[in-house]
Design an enzyme around this catalytic site. Structure first.
Site, PDB file in Angstrom:
ATOM      1  N   HIS A  85       0.814  -1.209   0.000  1.00 59.27           N
ATOM      2  CA  HIS A  85       0.000   0.000   0.000  1.00 59.27           C
ATOM      3  C   HIS A  85       0.852   1.265   0.000  1.00 59.27           C
ATOM      4  CE1 HIS A  85      -3.839  -2.099   1.669  1.00 59.27           C
ATOM      5  NE2 HIS A  85      -3.383  -2.639   0.558  1.00 59.27           N
ATOM      6  N   GLU A  87       0.663   3.927   1.845  1.00 58.21           N
ATOM      7  CA  GLU A  87       1.084   4.326   3.190  1.00 58.21           C
ATOM      8  C   GLU A  87       2.271   3.484   3.649  1.00 58.21           C
ATOM      9  OE1 GLU A  87      -1.966   3.430   1.984  1.00 58.21           O
ATOM     10  OE2 GLU A  87      -3.435   3.732   3.570  1.00 58.21           O
ATOM     11  N   CYS A 125      -2.693  -0.649   7.544  1.00 61.93           N
ATOM     12  CA  CYS A 125      -1.974   0.613   7.358  1.00 61.93           C
ATOM     13  C   CYS A 125      -2.204   1.537   8.544  1.00 61.93           C
ATOM     14  CB  CYS A 125      -2.395   1.285   6.060  1.00 61.93           C
ATOM     15  SG  CYS A 125      -1.724   0.474   4.589  1.00 61.93           S
TER      16      CYS A 125
END
Length: 160
Positions: A85, A87, A125
């Site tokens: 991801h 993040e 995340c």
């Protein structure tokens, strides 16, 4: 992408969200494109976008997404997803000293029409953001100036 009017300029928040959106366009994901920017003391310290680990084929390279093929929605099937991801990549690209007290800006884009997707970190995340000492997360939620939400990192949904 937020743009200034004829004589003005956009806010710092919209500027950093624009940077996150630019990185979202670099994403290799077929389902949802995300970009993240970490800012500390008004300095960009890290960026990231979602895609496969470096050196591995991305969904856009192989031409399919296993989550899309199974009709999975946001929050489902991350175990079969090829992507790291945005993040996570932004956090991996810097050290904890840079993230303590920093802010994370997150923007999402729908690949089919490049419209803004209401950004939200997944629970994993969210845990990483909290653990890294990020102070607040700013999420783009619309196309126009000021259409964002600021959340204290401690208030992120990090478990189900």
């Amino acid at each position: 992408m937020v743009k200034p009017d004829k004589t003005g300029r956009i806010s710092k928040t919209d500027t950093y969200l624009n940077v996150a959106e630019v990185f979202a366009y670099r994403s290799t994901c077929l389902k949802r494109k995300y970009g993240a920017v970490i800012v500390k003391d008004d300095v960009v310290v890290s960026t990231g976008y979602n895609g496969s680990p470096r050196g591995y084929e991305n969904c856009c390279d192989v031409g399919h997404c296993p989550r899309m093929e199974l009709g999975m929605h946001q929050g489902d099937g991350y175990g079969i997803c090829r992507a790291v991801h945005a993040e996570q990549n932004a956090l991996l690209n810097c050290g904890r000293g840079q993230t303590l007290g920093a802010d994370l800006y997150l923007a999402g884009v729908n690949p089919e029409d490049n419209s803004v997707h209401r950004a939200k970190p997944c629970p994993l995340c969210a845990r990483l953001i909290i653990q890294a000492g990020i102070r607040k997360v700013i999420l783009r939620v619309g196309e126009r100036a000021g259409e964002y939400v600021e959340i204290d990192a401690r208030d992120l949904q990090w478990h189900m």
